[in-house]
Every structure is written in structure tokens, then in C-alpha cells.
Design a protein around this motif. Sequence first.
Motif, PDB file in Angstrom:
ATOM      1  N   SER A   1      -5.167  -2.009   6.505  1.00 23.58           N
ATOM      2  CA  SER A   1      -5.999  -0.860   6.138  1.00 23.58           C
ATOM      3  C   SER A   1      -5.450   0.398   6.775  1.00 23.58           C
ATOM      4  CB  SER A   1      -7.444  -1.082   6.581  1.00 23.58           C
ATOM      5  OG  SER A   1      -7.537  -1.197   7.994  1.00 23.58           O
ATOM      6  N   PRO A   2      -5.716   1.566   6.167  1.00 22.97           N
ATOM      7  CA  PRO A   2      -5.303   2.830   6.777  1.00 22.97           C
ATOM      8  C   PRO A   2      -6.052   3.055   8.097  1.00 22.97           C
ATOM      9  CG  PRO A   2      -5.990   3.129   4.477  1.00 22.97           C
ATOM     10  CD  PRO A   2      -6.404   1.766   4.872  1.00 22.97           C
ATOM     11  N   GLU A   3      -5.449   3.798   8.982  1.00 21.81           N
ATOM     12  CA  GLU A   3      -6.073   4.071  10.291  1.00 21.81           C
ATOM     13  C   GLU A   3      -7.451   4.706  10.139  1.00 21.81           C
ATOM     14  OE1 GLU A   3      -5.263   3.312  13.317  1.00 21.81           O
ATOM     15  OE2 GLU A   3      -3.318   2.393  12.905  1.00 21.81           O
ATOM     16  N   SER A   4      -7.604   5.553   9.107  1.00 24.96           N
ATOM     17  CA  SER A   4      -8.857   6.298   8.947  1.00 24.96           C
ATOM     18  C   SER A   4      -9.952   5.493   8.250  1.00 24.96           C
ATOM     19  CB  SER A   4      -8.593   7.570   8.136  1.00 24.96           C
ATOM     20  OG  SER A   4      -8.068   7.231   6.853  1.00 24.96           O
TER      21      SER A   4
ATOM     22  N   PRO B   1       0.843  -1.202   0.000  1.00 21.89           N
ATOM     23  CA  PRO B   1       0.000   0.000   0.000  1.00 21.89           C
ATOM     24  C   PRO B   1       0.875   1.246   0.000  1.00 21.89           C
ATOM     25  CG  PRO B   1      -0.742  -1.583   1.660  1.00 21.89           C
ATOM     26  CD  PRO B   1       0.580  -2.067   1.158  1.00 21.89           C
ATOM     27  N   SER B   2       0.500   2.232  -0.834  1.00 20.20           N
ATOM     28  CA  SER B   2       1.333   3.433  -0.939  1.00 20.20           C
ATOM     29  C   SER B   2       0.524   4.717  -0.786  1.00 20.20           C
ATOM     30  CB  SER B   2       2.059   3.455  -2.290  1.00 20.20           C
ATOM     31  OG  SER B   2       1.117   3.411  -3.349  1.00 20.20           O
ATOM     32  N   GLY B   3      -0.802   4.614  -0.798  1.00 19.86           N
ATOM     33  CA  GLY B   3      -1.631   5.810  -0.696  1.00 19.86           C
ATOM     34  C   GLY B   3      -2.511   5.790   0.543  1.00 19.86           C
ATOM     35  N   PRO B   4      -3.127   6.919   0.878  1.00 21.03           N
ATOM     36  CA  PRO B   4      -3.927   7.023   2.108  1.00 21.03           C
ATOM     37  C   PRO B   4      -5.216   6.202   2.091  1.00 21.03           C
ATOM     38  CG  PRO B   4      -4.153   9.011   0.769  1.00 21.03           C
ATOM     39  CD  PRO B   4      -3.088   8.187   0.136  1.00 21.03           C
ATOM     40  N   ASP B   5      -5.624   5.728   0.902  1.00 18.19           N
ATOM     41  CA  ASP B   5      -6.843   4.920   0.803  1.00 18.19           C
ATOM     42  C   ASP B   5      -6.553   3.467   0.441  1.00 18.19           C
ATOM     43  OD1 ASP B   5      -8.684   7.064   1.300  1.00 18.19           O
ATOM     44  OD2 ASP B   5      -8.287   7.792  -0.729  1.00 18.19           O
ATOM     45  N   ASP B   6      -5.286   3.076   0.464  1.00 18.69           N
ATOM     46  CA  ASP B   6      -4.904   1.739   0.016  1.00 18.69           C
ATOM     47  C   ASP B   6      -5.141   0.679   1.094  1.00 18.69           C
ATOM     48  OD1 ASP B   6      -4.111   2.981  -2.264  1.00 18.69           O
ATOM     49  OD2 ASP B   6      -1.997   2.381  -2.159  1.00 18.69           O
ATOM     50  N   HIS B   7      -5.809  -0.399   0.696  1.00 18.09           N
ATOM     51  CA  HIS B   7      -6.027  -1.560   1.553  1.00 18.09           C
ATOM     52  C   HIS B   7      -5.381  -2.766   0.878  1.00 18.09           C
ATOM     53  CE1 HIS B   7      -9.239   1.250   2.519  1.00 18.09           C
ATOM     54  NE2 HIS B   7      -9.509   0.579   3.617  1.00 18.09           N
ATOM     55  N   LEU B   8      -4.659  -3.552   1.646  1.00 13.80           N
ATOM     56  CA  LEU B   8      -4.152  -4.826   1.136  1.00 13.80           C
ATOM     57  C   LEU B   8      -5.232  -5.881   1.376  1.00 13.80           C
ATOM     58  CD1 LEU B   8      -1.682  -6.328  -0.095  1.00 13.80           C
ATOM     59  CD2 LEU B   8      -1.037  -6.908   2.264  1.00 13.80           C
TER      60      LEU B   8
ATOM     61  N   TYR C   1      -2.858 -11.527  -3.298  1.00 15.96           N
ATOM     62  CA  TYR C   1      -3.166 -10.269  -2.593  1.00 15.96           C
ATOM     63  C   TYR C   1      -3.219  -9.149  -3.622  1.00 15.96           C
ATOM     64  CZ  TYR C   1      -2.039 -12.360   1.971  1.00 15.96           C
ATOM     65  OH  TYR C   1      -2.007 -13.148   3.104  1.00 15.96           O
ATOM     66  N   THR C   2      -4.074  -8.159  -3.392  1.00 18.11           N
ATOM     67  CA  THR C   2      -4.077  -6.987  -4.253  1.00 18.11           C
ATOM     68  C   THR C   2      -4.382  -5.748  -3.417  1.00 18.11           C
ATOM     69  OG1 THR C   2      -4.716  -6.280  -6.478  1.00 18.11           O
ATOM     70  CG2 THR C   2      -6.517  -6.795  -4.973  1.00 18.11           C
ATOM     71  N   ILE C   3      -4.299  -4.586  -4.060  1.00 16.41           N
ATOM     72  CA  ILE C   3      -4.612  -3.318  -3.405  1.00 16.41           C
ATOM     73  C   ILE C   3      -5.994  -2.851  -3.858  1.00 16.41           C
ATOM     74  CG2 ILE C   3      -3.947  -0.898  -3.101  1.00 16.41           C
ATOM     75  CD1 ILE C   3      -1.947  -2.821  -1.862  1.00 16.41           C
ATOM     76  N   ALA C   4      -6.860  -2.530  -2.916  1.00 17.79           N
ATOM     77  CA  ALA C   4      -8.151  -1.912  -3.217  1.00 17.79           C
ATOM     78  C   ALA C   4      -8.265  -0.630  -2.418  1.00 17.79           C
ATOM     79  CB  ALA C   4      -9.292  -2.860  -2.887  1.00 17.79           C
ATOM     80  N   HIS C   5      -9.166   0.234  -2.834  1.00 17.53           N
ATOM     81  CA  HIS C   5      -9.237   1.587  -2.298  1.00 17.53           C
ATOM     82  C   HIS C   5     -10.571   1.813  -1.589  1.00 17.53           C
ATOM     83  CE1 HIS C   5      -6.778   1.192  -5.923  1.00 17.53           C
ATOM     84  NE2 HIS C   5      -5.892   1.865  -5.216  1.00 17.53           N
ATOM     85  N   THR C   6     -10.570   2.699  -0.620  1.00 15.91           N
ATOM     86  CA  THR C   6     -11.732   2.907   0.235  1.00 15.91           C
ATOM     87  C   THR C   6     -13.015   3.077  -0.569  1.00 15.91           C
ATOM     88  OG1 THR C   6     -10.274   4.035   1.821  1.00 15.91           O
ATOM     89  CG2 THR C   6     -12.648   4.272   2.145  1.00 15.91           C
TER      90      THR C   6
END
Length: 340
Positions: free
Chosen positions: A82-85, A33-40, A109-114
Motif C-alpha cells: 500500500s502507499p505510505e499515505s 502498482p503505478s499510481g499514488p492510490d494503488d494497492h496490491l 493478485y490485483t490492483i485496487a485503489h484507495t
Amino acid sequence: MASANLPTTIRAVYQIDPKLTTLKLQQTPLPKPSGPDDHLIKIKATAPCLGELGWEINYPSIFPPNRERVPGTEAAGIVATSPESSPFKPGDEVYFRLHARFPGCLREYTIAHTEELALKPKSLDWVESTATPLSTLTAWQGVFTQGTLNKHGIRGDADARAYNSKLRVLITGAGGSVGTWAVQFAAAAGAGSVVAQCSGANIEAAKKAGATEIIDYKKQSIDEWAKEDPSREVDLILDCLGGPTLASCWSAVKENGTLLSVVGGPDELKPESVTKKLAKSTWFLMDCKGEDLKEIADFIDARGLKPQIDSVVEFEQFQEAYDKVEQKKAKGKVVIKVDI
């Protein structure tokens, strides 16, 4: 927030050449994960989409240069980090459809966004949840967001149902995955009439889904059906077929009505003899909205509905699965198990 015991490498499937539909299994580092909305997300299963392996060639502007070419835009799985927020926490069971520009879900595994995520329907298993996001989002947005029905009718809102009850809706390809969901959504929202274009065994299925009228395409075209009785004209058409079917929809839509297609541009197929003007005539692409998927999950759980599934295959059978979908041999979704 993170879960422990994450691997350092994973199995992932790549489309090496965007001009070819050939896929290759490789070992690759765990996505980070590299962004504020990134979930593994730990992927349980994913499903191919028709035409997906040609998108980069056909719509190059959508894709970033040097992208990681992993197919599979819809999936279900478990949040690993997941991001804290985020409203989604490790251990949450989710389903989603990724924006096509991102690496997909045909990997462990993949990255999904909020914005893309929703908790999966409780009444569906992993395979069923995987087969649901793309078709339901397309149908939901075609009927409600892009279309003219008020979604609040589904929850029993009296004003919404009164409004919807005055509208006639036509769904082409009503026996397919998108069409079946669209019939169910329109009927549940209280549309005055739901016309389903289908044939054979799909006729009874459409009636069960809530269709009030049937156009059997093996017996007559939409054009012929509409011309038999002018009162058959509809306020909203959601076309799932394109081509001659979409062209014939112009005969069935009312003046100032709405004609939507998920296949092609309605105006390009407008017959020269048609002079009516519409409030809206457009080809649309669904948006990957987790908020919609949340409402859809509630709808599915409340009504005990299931997606159409053609077949379920093991992870190693990814090429067979994509070939079947690309060759249009699947009746419903083909689901690839990744970790079930």
C-alpha cells in the motif's frame, strides 16, 4: 509499504476476445502498482457480474485501448502493498468493487485503489465478503444516494427517521440480491412503508427483511396493485427488473416522486397514458465507493446479515461460473475461490 515474499508470476484469467465469453487461464507477471492510490491485493475470492463479459462491446467508451482484459469486478482479499499515505496497511482484510475500466480480480493478485476499498465485515467470511460489494453498493446508493431516504436513519438519528417515516418505498425484484439488501436498508432507515415485489418463498424472506407490504407478481402486476387503491402510491421506487415491470412502476409512483432503475431508462418505458411528472426518473450505475462499503460493513456486523450465495466453485471452474451467471441460472452470487 510492502509485504515480503511476493511472487514474480501469478495465475490470471483473461477474456481474449471481447466479442466472446470464452475465458483462458494464463501465467502472467505480478501486477505492479503505478499510481499514488494503488494497492496490491492478494485475492481470496471474486464473483462474476451478469453481463460483465459484454461490457466492452456494449460500452466501449468506458474502456482504455489495449486494456488487460481480466474479468471480476468485486472481490475480497488481503492488502499486500500500500502507499505510505493509505489508511490501508499490508495485512488488512478488505472487500471492494473495482471500476470496470481496470483489470479485474480473477487472478491471484490485483490492483485496487484507495477510494474503492473498505475493511471487510468482521462477521462475514471470505466467500460472504466477496458476494457483498456490488449488490450492497447498488442497493445503498439506490435507496440513499440516488434515492430520497436519509441514511442517518440507520444509526437512529431522530430527525432522519422522522423524515423517512413519511415516505413509502417500493422495491421491484425484492427477492434478488440487490432487492433484498434494498428492503433491509430502507426498513432499517425507518421508511414509513416498504413495499416488496416478489413471489413464492421470497415473500417470507422479504417480510423478514423488513417489508411492510407485498406485491405478489404471480397474482397481480404493479399496475393492477396501484389502481386498486390510490393511497398505495409511493414516493420512491427502486426497480431491479426493467421491462414491463419498470413500465408498470409509473402507475405506482406519486406525482413529483422518484423512479430509479438499475436495468434501463424509466422515461423510455413511460406509458403514453401517464401524465404525471417526477422529481427524478433515471437509470443509474452504482459508484465504487469504499466509504459506502465501510458504512455497509458496520450495518452488516451490527445486524448479523448475510448475502445471497448460489454456489462456490474452485478457481479452475471459472468458465462454469461465468457461464452460469451469463445464462441467468444463478439464484444469488456465484463465488470463485482464488486462494481459500
